[in-house]
Each structure stands twice: as C-alpha cells, then as structure tokens.
Scaffold this motif. Structure first.
Motif, mmCIF file in Angstrom:
data_model
loop_
_atom_site.group_PDB
_atom_site.id
_atom_site.type_symbol
_atom_site.label_atom_id
_atom_site.label_comp_id
_atom_site.label_asym_id
_atom_site.label_seq_id
_atom_site.Cartn_x
_atom_site.Cartn_y
_atom_site.Cartn_z
ATOM 1 N N UNK A 1 0.722 -1.115 0.121
ATOM 2 C CA UNK A 1 -0.056 -0.064 0.158
ATOM 3 C C UNK A 1 0.531 1.513 0.240
ATOM 4 N N UNK A 2 0.356 2.096 -0.624
ATOM 5 C CA UNK A 2 1.140 3.512 -1.020
ATOM 6 C C UNK A 2 1.068 4.592 0.135
ATOM 7 N N UNK A 3 2.041 5.096 0.350
ATOM 8 C CA UNK A 3 2.468 6.263 2.038
ATOM 9 C C UNK A 3 2.750 7.296 1.252
ATOM 10 N N UNK A 4 2.049 7.772 1.963
ATOM 11 C CA UNK A 4 3.425 9.517 1.247
ATOM 12 C C UNK A 4 4.510 9.353 2.506
ATOM 13 N N UNK A 5 5.500 9.188 1.852
ATOM 14 C CA UNK A 5 6.942 8.810 1.947
ATOM 15 C C UNK A 5 7.973 10.770 2.492
ATOM 16 N N UNK A 6 9.374 10.588 3.255
ATOM 17 C CA UNK A 6 10.078 11.212 3.101
ATOM 18 C C UNK A 6 11.336 11.432 2.126
ATOM 19 N N UNK A 7 12.069 12.248 1.398
ATOM 20 C CA UNK A 7 12.522 11.888 1.154
ATOM 21 C C UNK A 7 14.290 10.221 1.123
ATOM 22 N N UNK B 1 22.553 13.311 -2.445
ATOM 23 C CA UNK B 1 21.228 13.796 -2.586
ATOM 24 C C UNK B 1 20.731 12.911 -2.176
ATOM 25 N N UNK B 2 19.439 13.696 -1.729
ATOM 26 C CA UNK B 2 17.666 12.466 -1.931
ATOM 27 C C UNK B 2 16.860 12.838 -2.516
ATOM 28 N N UNK B 3 16.236 11.630 -3.150
ATOM 29 C CA UNK B 3 14.749 11.591 -3.623
ATOM 30 C C UNK B 3 13.564 11.924 -2.683
ATOM 31 N N UNK B 4 12.742 12.698 -3.707
ATOM 32 C CA UNK B 4 11.560 12.305 -2.717
ATOM 33 C C UNK B 4 10.223 10.839 -3.628
ATOM 34 N N UNK B 5 10.216 10.134 -3.207
ATOM 35 C CA UNK B 5 9.837 8.428 -3.881
ATOM 36 C C UNK B 5 8.604 8.279 -4.750
ATOM 37 N N UNK B 6 7.789 10.001 -4.276
ATOM 38 C CA UNK B 6 7.024 9.843 -4.876
ATOM 39 C C UNK B 6 6.468 10.574 -6.321
ATOM 40 N N UNK B 7 8.170 11.702 -6.836
ATOM 41 C CA UNK B 7 8.444 12.101 -7.865
ATOM 42 C C UNK B 7 8.890 12.037 -8.183
ATOM 43 N N UNK B 8 10.093 10.994 -8.043
ATOM 44 C CA UNK B 8 11.127 10.495 -8.041
ATOM 45 C C UNK B 8 12.614 12.415 -8.602
ATOM 46 N N UNK B 9 12.189 13.540 -8.072
ATOM 47 C CA UNK B 9 13.801 13.684 -8.070
ATOM 48 C C UNK B 9 13.394 14.537 -6.412
ATOM 49 N N UNK B 10 14.604 15.285 -6.526
ATOM 50 C CA UNK B 10 14.930 16.219 -5.276
ATOM 51 C C UNK B 10 14.880 18.074 -5.333
ATOM 52 N N UNK B 11 13.969 18.105 -5.675
ATOM 53 C CA UNK B 11 13.290 19.364 -6.002
ATOM 54 C C UNK B 11 13.018 19.715 -4.254
ATOM 55 N N UNK B 12 13.223 20.503 -3.952
ATOM 56 C CA UNK B 12 12.498 21.606 -2.771
ATOM 57 C C UNK B 12 12.801 20.501 -1.419
ATOM 58 N N UNK B 13 13.810 19.886 -1.722
ATOM 59 C CA UNK B 13 14.349 19.010 -0.664
ATOM 60 C C UNK B 13 15.826 20.122 0.498
ATOM 61 N N UNK B 14 16.152 20.026 1.663
ATOM 62 C CA UNK B 14 17.636 20.875 2.118
ATOM 63 C C UNK B 14 17.573 20.035 2.623
#
Length: 805
Positions: free
Chosen positions: A374-380, A405-418
C-alpha cells in the motif's frame, strides 16, 4: 549316584526350619531346582566329575527384607558302596530276611468313603515279656497330585508398545503365567493363545503357545488408523487340552507414531496487504494438516520461503502453540519499486520423513502468497543510504569531494529538499551545502588530528521535504594517506676512524605507503660527490663512504632524501674523519672542516694556531739565549730539538715531490738542515735535528733570510749570525714562502688539485719498521737524527709516506 538324569529327585531340605516366611526360593546352580516343599530336582543330566558337588538354596522374605542360604553338598554314592562291598568281602554276616510293606498311594481330593482303607499290615511284634525282636517297619503313603489348580497370569494387565510400520516378526512383549500343581507334569504344562482382538480387524499380532511371546503379524501397522490394540489371551494347563484348566488375561498394545505423513497446506493460495516502509509487522498466518501425532516432532511444522524473497524483506516462523506459520515483514517495502510481491512458501516436519512400506514418495507441500504493498506519503530517500567519499589528506580548503542528495519517492526528483547534519560538520573539516548537497572541505584534513584520527568519520545527514518529512543517510568520509611529511635522516653526526668503515644513513617518513619508502639519497655538492659516494643498503638506508684517500678532518656533506611521493628532505651530514681506531678515541674539538670544496678553521683550530705561534716564539727565544750575545753556538740540546717539532695535519707531500727536490742546506753549523728546492730557487722551509741552527740559503736572484738581515743582495756568501734573528724577521721570511710551497705541493703540472696530496695511514699498534723519518733515513748515521726513533709510532707511520716506493 555319579550320574543323574533330568527331573530326578535328589533329596529334600527343610525350608521351614531355615526361614518360615520365605516367599522366594532359588538355586545357585541352574542344574538343580527347589520346590516349595524343599524337594531338590535336577533340571538337566548331571555328572559328578569331582568328589563333592555343592550349591546353595537362596530364601527370601520380600516383605520383611530377610534373606538366608542353605548350603547343599552332594557326595557320590559309588565310594560308599565300594567300602561296603569291601567290608562284606572281609566279614561274612548273615542277615534275617524281613518283609517290607509296599508304599501306599492315594489321590488328593479323594471323595471317600471315609475312613478310607489304604492297606493292612502287621506293623511289629513283641515277645510276652515285652521284647521286640524286630525294628519298626515304616509304611510310606504317597499323595498323588490332582489337577485342582487353574493356571493364572502374573499380571492383571500387560501393556506393550511398538512402532507403526514395523516388520512382521518384531517382538512386542511376553506374557507369563504360573500353576500351583506339581511341576513338570501335565497339570503344569501351559499353553497360550489369543482369544480375541479389539478392534476386530485383521489380526495384527501372534502369540507363541509355549513361550507367551507376542510378535507383529500385520505388515502395515498404521497409528493413524488404529492407535492401540487390546488382546484377550488365554493360558490352559494339560498342554492346552480341552479338559485342562484355563484362565484369561488382557494385553494392551499401543502403536507409536513415526513421521510417515507429510504436512500439507490447507490452502494453496493466500493474499495479504501491508503498508510500505512498515517493519517487523505480522501480515499473514498459514496452517497445515498433518496426520501424525499432534505435538510430536513428526507433526511439528517448519516453514520456509523458497521463492520471491531475494532481498530478505520477509521472514516466516512457526507458532509452537498452534503449529501455524507466521509471515512478517522485516525490511520496509517500497511501493514505487514494486506494488506487490509474490512469495512461495513450503513446509516440512521437525523429524525426518519415514516412508511407509508399499507407499509412494510424497512431494513437498507448497503455497503461494501475494503481498499487496500500500502506498504511503514518504519522506525523502537517500540513494545510496550509505555513501563513502574518499579524499586525500592535505587537500586544499574548499575542495569539492562529493555530492550527497536525496529523492522524493513519489516524484523521483530532489526539488524542494534541503539538507542538515545531526552534528556540526566543522568537527570533521567538511561542509554540506543545504541546497545542493555538495560536500566541500573547510580545513586541511589530517589523519592524525582531531576527529579524523582514525582516518575516517561518519556524518549523519537529514533530508527534509516541503511537508516536513525527513529521510536519513550517512556519509563516510575516508581520508586516504597523502604525502604531507618530508623524509628525514634520523642521525646526522658521525665519527669515521682511519679504517674508513662506511656510515649507515637511515631515513624515516611519517607518511604511509605509497608516500614513504623506498627513499632515494643524493649528495648535492659536486666537489664532495667526487670524493664521497653513497651505496644502497635497503629501502630506507644507504652507506656513505669516501671514494679515495681524503685528509683527516670534519666534513659537512649535504645529502638530500626523496621519498616515493617525490618530497625531498635536505640534510647536512657531519662526518669527523679522525685518526683513531675506535670513535671513542677521537676528540671532536677543532680539526679543519671540509664542506663544498672550501677550507675553514674551527674554534679549536684557531686556538691551536695561536698556541703554536707562542710556542714557536718561545723556541726562538730559547735558541737565541743558547747562542749568546754575538757568538753563535754550534749545537742545540735534544730538548730544544724535540720542541721544534710542530704537529701538523699534513701527513705527506704529494706524489709529484721527488727525492731531488729535497737537498742538504749549505750552512756553517755542525750538521746541515733540509730545504725544499723548487725550480731555480732555494728558500728556507724548516730546520730540524740535533745541533741545527737557522741559516740562510743562497738563492739565485731571490732574497734569503740572510740577505734580509744584512741588507745584501745575491753577490757573495755573506757572513751572518742566524741566532740573532728576531721572530718578526723569521715570520716575514717564512710565512709567504711556506704558503707558496704548500700551494705548489698541492698542484700537479697542469695546475690542478692533486687528489693524493693528503694521504691516509693506519696504525697497527706498533712502531714502524723504518725506525725513523723515511726521507732522512739514508743519512741517519751521518747527520745524527737518532732522536727521531724516540718519537711516537704515529709519527713514524707518517714518515713512511716520504719514502719513495
């Protein structure tokens, strides 16, 4: 008799007199048996090979715990009979014949009529006066046994067990029965048989009629069909004849389990769900069917995942109470990577499987499990979660050594991550940019300083997205060894004796491989490189030694050491080349120092020159005092002569100085001195010897000491008093000329420096064979130079260098 047949009555012992309450009777000899009435019978044929046969009858009272023994001795009758016959042969005696009544026999339990007449005799007779001429006659009445006792089993219930699937003939157990009637008769001849079996299926067991042994009869005993059998057994006397007496007993036989049934899943397919990133949660229970005995190793289930768990995300264990398989997630699942996982699980038993007779091999039971993620909202998420960065020490400040660098599992990119670090990165000398994740050095990294002392450090990094969810990663910064240290020579001052033993120069470098050994050594000064050489010893040391003959003195040799990484260390090696046998003999106080081709004088050397000048002045004053005012003395004492010998570090002239350059001085003294001839001129150099005086030498066109004193030119031979010259006159005349002579002696014909002008010598511990200064030895007797024999051996060795070879 000496031989007895089996079942023969031997005699009778009184058991009651020995132990009234005996309930156990046995014989120590198996060839004899004891009945309850004390009768002793043979159980097998017995032959007496010795004179006496002994055995013991053991009596026990099991209730009172009392035990006693009766010792029985059997004596052969043959010897006694033989003695009796011998006596009869010796003394003949007539005996009256008498009547012996026949023993009477009656059956026990006789029904009468009573009184029952058994037999009638005249028992004994007497005379009228009461005399009895006959001994009493004994009438034996034998009671014959009647089969009035039925046999009985020794136990009320017999219980046995046997493994299922046992082969026919396997012994299960034995039943036993007894009979109180007379032993070894038909009344006690017992026979056993099975009356009935419960459950009443195919007979599974057999019973031996004579021994009572129960054995397996049915080849397929199956515990899962019948777990136990109950047998009704009978024992009958009179050898089992129908008219014999009988008794029945009960036998219970339990069938023990073997693992002859494989477990099987109740379902062949299962489905379950689990949220992504959940860890150590139970997601499914599976159960199996096993016909073996519950709770035994044959039914205990062992589960395993045989397919679909390559990343070890799942684990299945057994619940001992329910025998179920418990499936758990032990590593977080990623919805974005796989929305479902399909597992195949298998089951076995704790005990090994035993194949039943005439059965086919069973295959392992398996079942498939579909796990929906089941899909969940995950952290980077950092990729990788553990990053290793290698950096060389001594890198410049601000050098970029990597990016994390880290990635957002839902979007697959690193935008907006500090990015942040748990601890301050200044402790480790690196900085992580909060926006880009770039890792840079903020100070020079050193493996031997601060937190980097072990050569590495771990930095925990947090990645935070717009929703405030975080992910964690680790950077491992590993500092690789760099070339930060210069190689250095551990010892720079040495003493070299006249044996010129090579000096071992050793260098070390605090850097690690490959920035340390092997080292390269080099002499930087060309002039010293022509007279000193370096020979390789090993990776970190060399030998330093002179190439040829060099004068004694102190040498400062510039030596460079280059490590394997190219860093160069500069050093000056101070070598005191000393006239000694061992370094401890050398006084490292003031010899001349040679470095880079220039000659310098040390403090002690300057002091020695001053003292030498004062000593020379003292000698001149003494000589003048000896000569007197206006009168020239022709002789000088030995002490004066010895004090005129001045120590010099020049051991020998060059090879170019030949014998014809050394000529006698023309003088008016008793014994002439020696001067040095160079070209067409003669100058005064030094006068040594017994009775020598200072005088001038006529030189063609050159001014002599005499001409200086008298002011004359070079016309005739002037009259002069050499003892009246002052020290200043002596110094002004000798100093420039001695310097010129020394300079010329050190050059060859091409005005080049003579390498072998300064010669070395060795001292072997005894005086020289020459016995005196070599250049004067041919005039020893004539010129009275025997005082030189009293000089030290070192001076004699020095004199040998003057001898033409």
């Amino acid at each position: 008799p000496s031989e007895l047949e089996a079942d023969t009555l031997v005699g009778r012992v009184d058991l009651k007199e020995c132990l009234q309450s005996a309930d156990f009777i046995s014989s120590s000899d198996e060839n004899f048996k004891i009945l309850e009435d004390g009768s002793v019978y043979t159980t097998s044929p017995v032959s007496f090979s010795a004179e006496k046969k002994t055995f013991s009858v053991l009596l026990k009272d099991t209730q009172e715990h009392v035990q006693k023994k009766i010792h029985v001795s059997l004596v052969e009758e043959e010897k006694k009979t033989q003695k009796t016959r011998q006596a009869r042969d010796t003394v003949l005696k007539r005996t009256k014949r008498r009547w012996g009544p026949i023993p009477s026999v009656m059956i026990e339990n006789s029904l009468g009529p009573f009184p029952l007449q058994i037999q009638q005799i005249i028992c004994f007779a007497t005379t009228p006066d009461g005399y009895s001429p006959e001994v009493p006659l004994v009438h034996t009445i034998r009671i014959e046994d009647d089969n009035d006792n039925a046999p009985y089993f020794t136990q009320d219930l017999f219980e046995f067990s046997v493994l299922e699937n046992s082969k026919p003939g396997v012994v299960v157990g034995r039943v036993t029965a007894e009979d109180r009637d007379e032993p070894d008769t038909l009344h006690t001849w017992l026979k056993y048989r099975i009356v009935s079996q419960t459950p009443p299926v195919t007979p599974a067991f057999s019973l031996h009629g004579d021994t009572g042994v129960i054995a397996v009869l049915l080849p397929q005993l199956d515990r899962e069909l019948v777990s136990s059998y109950t047998l009704l057994v009978e024992v009958r006397d009179m050898a089992g004849q129908p008219f014999g007496l009988c008794t029945t007993g009960t036998v219970v036989i339990r069938i023990e389990d073997t693992n002859d049934n494989a477990p099987s899943f109740k379902q062949t397919q299962y489905e379950t769900r689990v949220e992504e990133n959940r860890v150590n949660v139970e997601i499914l229970r599976v159960s199996v069917v096993d016909l073996d005995e519950p709770g035994s190793p044959g039914s205990g289930a062992v589960y395993e995942i045989i397919r679909g768990n390559d990343d070890r995300s799942f684990e299945i264990t057994t619940d001992k109470n329910t025998n179920e398989g418990v499936l758990c997630v032990v590593k977080g699942l990623d919805y974005e990577a796989a929305k479902q996982r399909i597992l195949v699980i298998a089951v076995n038993n704790e005990a090994p499987y035993m194949l039943a007779p005439h059965s086919q091999q069973l295959s392992q039971s398996t079942s498939s499990v579909t796990v929906h993620v089941l899909d969940m909202d995950e952290g980077p998420v950092f990729k990788p979660c553990h990053l290793r960065i290698d950096v060389k020490e001594c890198e410049d400040i601000g050098t970029s050594i990597g990016r994390y660098v880290a990635e957002d599992p839902e979007t697959g990119n690193s935008e907006g991550i500090w990015y942040e670090t748990v601890l301050s990165t200044s402790l480790f000398g690196v900085h992580i940019d909060e926006k880009s994740g770039e890792v840079r050095t903020i100070k020079v990294l050193d493996r031997d300083v601060g937190e980097m002392r072990r050569g590495q450090c771990n930095i925990t990094v947090l990645a935070i997205d717009r929703n405030g969810k975080t992910g964690t990663g680790t950077i491992q910064v590993v500092i690789q060894p760099g070339n930060k240290n210069y190689p250095r020579i551990t010892k720079t001052e040495y003493i070299m004796c006249r044996d010129r033993k090579p000096i071992c120069l050793t260098a070390q470098d605090d850097d690690e491989s490959p920035y340390s050994i092997p080292f390269a050594f080099h002499i930087n000064d060309r002039s010293l490189a022509s007279s000193w050489k370096i020979t390789r010893h090993n990776d970190n040391s060399v030998y330093l030694s002179p190439k040829g003959d060099i004068p004694f003195g102190i040498y400062r040799i510039p030596v460079s050491v280059t490590d394997n990484g190219g860093k160069v260390g500069e050093h000056y090696i101070r070598v005191n080349y000393c006239d000694c046998v061992t370094p401890s003999e050398c006084n490292d106080g003031g010899p001349r120092v040679f470095a880079g081709g220039n000659v310098t004088l040390g403090l002690w050397a300057i002091l020695a020159m001053i003292l030498g000048s004062l000593l020379l002045l003292l000698i001149l004053i003494t000589i003048c005092g000896c000569c007197g005012s206006g009168v020239m003395h022709r002789q000088v004492t030995d002490d004066c002569a010895n004090h005129n010998l001045i120590i010099s570090n020049t051991e020998a002239p060059g090879e170019e100085v030949m014998d014809h350059n050394i000529i006698p001085l023309q003088n008016t003294c008793d014994q002439g001195g020696y001067g040095i001839k160079t070209g067409d001129q003669q100058t005064f150099e030094m006068v040594k010897g017994r009775g020598h005086t200072l005088e001038s030498v006529k030189g063609g066109g050159h001014q002599t000491l005499g001409s200086v004193k008298e002011g004359g030119g070079g016309g005739g031979q002037p009259m002069m008093d050499t003892c009246r010259y002052s020290y200043s006159e002596w110094h002004n005349f000798t100093h420039p000329r001695l310097g010129e002579k020394v300079h010329l002696c050190r050059q060859d014909e091409e005005q080049k420096h003579s390498e072998d002008y300064l010669l070395s010598y060795n001292y072997e511990g005894k005086g020289s064979l020459a016995g005196s200064v070599g250049c004067c030895s041919d005039q020893h007797e004539e010129e009275a130079l025997d005082f030189l024999d009293q000089l030290e051996p070192k001076f004699r060795t020095l004199a040998e260098t003057c001898i033409k070879r």
